[in-house]
Scaffold this active site. Structure first.
Site, PDB file in Angstrom:
ATOM      1  CB  CYS A 380      -0.967  -0.039   1.188  1.00 43.34           C
ATOM      2  SG  CYS A 380      -2.323   1.159   1.075  1.00 43.34           S
ATOM      3  CG  HIS A 514      -3.649  -3.725   3.033  1.00 40.28           C
ATOM      4  ND1 HIS A 514      -2.681  -3.291   3.913  1.00 40.28           N
ATOM      5  CD2 HIS A 514      -4.205  -2.604   2.492  1.00 40.28           C
ATOM      6  CE1 HIS A 514      -2.667  -1.966   3.927  1.00 40.28           C
ATOM      7  NE2 HIS A 514      -3.579  -1.527   3.065  1.00 40.28           N
ATOM      8  CD  GLU A 516      -1.409  -6.528   5.165  1.00 40.84           C
ATOM      9  OE1 GLU A 516      -1.639  -5.376   5.583  1.00 40.84           O
ATOM     10  OE2 GLU A 516      -1.001  -6.766   4.008  1.00 40.84           O
TER      11      GLU A 516
END
EC number: 6.3.4.2
Length: 542
Positions: A380, A514, A516
């Site tokens: 990001c 993102h 994750e």
């Protein structure tokens, strides 16, 4: 029909109700049950989207674009079930819903009150959409005794009476502190917490007691006697090395068996714990280790990067190595040379963030990684800073910056004003509200077939979760690519850059999304697995 487990907390906050709920859900899943977890947050914010990371920690984003509590990340990682908008409610959302109904005249002129209107709204949330589940676990945020939590506790008290007999169980998570001067664990805080809960009308069926050492049988009997629960229902929750040890630890203590017994389920299906045992074995028996520098701006509170931390450990699981994290405040590089901090690490990760503070330090981290050929992962904001670094030092645009930081002649990163969401065109204005106005949720990206990132994914079409208001400016794409920064992934309409990489670098990837948020211990995200693999290679060179 679904059975309901209500999980409350007492004595102090941050005891780990979210982990406890996730672990219990995983144990019930291991027995073949279909489980849903919901989080009820007492704060007045509509969602945590505009809350400071120092106040709240990470904002977890779901596929359908909900900005939610970080506990939903634990729920997803432990169960593998994607959360959605309907799995998290706050007092702010409840009051907003009630006020909208009152303005429409839905209450037919009645005086709107906490009881029954607020409690009914909470109960409707708890009960809605559970037809396909065997168990629904509801975590009540905060601590028993908090003023903000009172309507939620009243609502679940009422549900205990309204649900069919034998379909609601209450678990109370408490702390049993060790007093060094006395040399013993103390039961009194738990006794008072249960007394407070019972005064509200809720009698816990199970006590889950946090402690840093073994709880003697005599103390368990004491808690059983004074808290009016079965002795077998006093479950110790001892500290463990990692959160992925919790399901095994709770299973050994009999938590899942006690819950099923409280529901009258006997005999219960045998659990299959092999996956959790394999994860635990890999965590405790690594075949090597690597060190990753995380250059961020909220490093004082690790909860701000909760999913990121877990995804890095998942990458370690995939490669059978231990991942050590070196936390570096980005602002340090604005006054000190990054080299002494970054020369000994095996990978550099610049995570998401907002605002100008620390931006120059992150740009310098990207520059170091590019020049020294150290694996770099920009997520990001980390991708945006890598693009600004390339614009300044490879293209020669000295004033390259982001419009997020203020007016600039060279907005390499700029505010998104419109984008496609499915077949709908979303639009935003710079002067609009902050809450809920970002590009949120899962969006598709198209990867170049010959790119490194496409090889990592094994696909050219991906869906990843986003949370951003600014985007790399497409007007600079040609100049950046001519300098060697390949725009390997774009939105399907070709307007929004999604990923960048250097072809002549061992591992330098930036992503606007993102990843994750979609990593799991049993299914590590391919980007994190590949990043740690590259870090292992780098460790052989350092």
């Amino acid at each position: 029909m679904a059975r309901y487990v209500f999980i409350t907390g007492g004595v102090v906050s941050s005891l780990g109700k979210g982990i406890a709920a996730a672990a219990l859900a995983a144990l019930l899943q291991a027995r073949g049950y279909r489980v849903r977890i919901r989080k009820l947050d007492p704060y007045l914010n509509v969602d945590p989207g505009t809350m400071s990371p120092y106040q709240h920690g990470e904002v977890f984003v779901t596929d359908d674009g909900a900005e939610t509590d970080l506990d939903l990340g634990h729920y997803e990682r432990f169960t593998g079930r994607p959360a959605n908008q309907q799995d998290n409610i706050t007092t702010g959302r409840i009051y907003r819903n009630i006020i909208e109904k009152e303005r429409r005249g839905d209450y037919l002129g009645a005086t709107v009150q906490v009881i029954p209107h607020v409690t009914d709204e909470i109960k409707n949330f708890v009960l809605e959409g559970n037809e396909d589940y065997d168990f629904v676990l509801c975590e009540i945020g905060g601590t028993v005794g908090d003023i903000e939590a009172m309507p939620f506790l009243e609502a679940i008290r009422q549900l205990g009476n309204e649900l069919p007999r034998g379909t609601a169980v209450y678990i109370h998570l408490t702390l049993m502190p060790y007093i060094p001067a006395a040399g013993e664990l103390k039961t009194k805080p738990t006794q008072h917490s249960v007394k407070e809960l019972r005064s509200i009308g809720i009698a816990p069926d199970i006590l889950l007691v946090r402690a840093d050492r073994e709880i003697p049988e005599s103390e368990r009997r004491k808690l059983s006697l004074f808290c009016n629960v079965r002795e077998s229902a006093v479950i110790q929750a001892l500290d463990v090395a990692t959160i992925y040890d919790v399901p095994i630890a709770y299973h050994k203590e009999g938590l899942d068996s006690e819950v099923l017994s409280a529901f009258g389920i006997d005999p219960a299906p045998k659990p299959r714990m092999d996956r959790w045992e394999e994860v635990s074995h890999r965590l405790h028996n690594p075949e090597g280790e690597v060190t990753i520098a995380v250059v961020g701006k909220y490093t004082g509170l690790k909860d701000a990067y909760k999913s990121l931390i877990e995804a890095l450990h998942h990458g370690g699981l995939a490669n059978k190595v231990k991942v050590n994290l070196d936390w570096i405040e980005a602002e340090v590089f604005e006054s000190e040379d990054p080299a002494p901090y970054l020369e000994k690490v095996h990978g550099i990760l610049v995570p998401g963030g907002f605002g100008e503070r620390g931006a120059e330090g992150k740009i310098l981290a990207a520059k170091f990684a590019r020049e020294r050929k150290v694996p770099y992962f920009g997520i990001c904001f980390g991708m945006q800073m890598a693009c600004i670094e390339a614009a300044r030092n490879l293209v020669g645009i000295e004033d390259a910056s982001s419009s997020e930081f203020g007016p600039t002649r060279e907005p390499v990163v700029g505010l998104m004003t419109e984008w496609l969401k499915g077949n709908m065109l979303e639009k935003r204005a710079a002067a609009g509200d902050l809450g809920g106005t970002m590009r949120l949720g899962a969006y598709e990206a198209v990867l170049k077939p010959d790119s490194k990132i496409a090889q990592i994914y094994g696909s050219t079409d991906i869906h990843e979760r986003h949370r951003h208001r600014y985007e790399v400016n497409i007007d600079y794409k040609d100049r950046l690519e001519a300098a060697g920064l390949n725009f390997a992934g774009m939105s399907p309409d070709g307007v929004l850059p999604e990923t960048v990489e250097y072809a002549d670098h061992p591992w330098f990837i930036g992503v606007q999304y993102h990843p994750e948020l979609k990593s799991r211990p049993f299914e590590p995200h391919p980007l994190f697995a590949s990043f740690i693999e590259a870090a292992i290679e780098q460790s052989r060179l350092v």
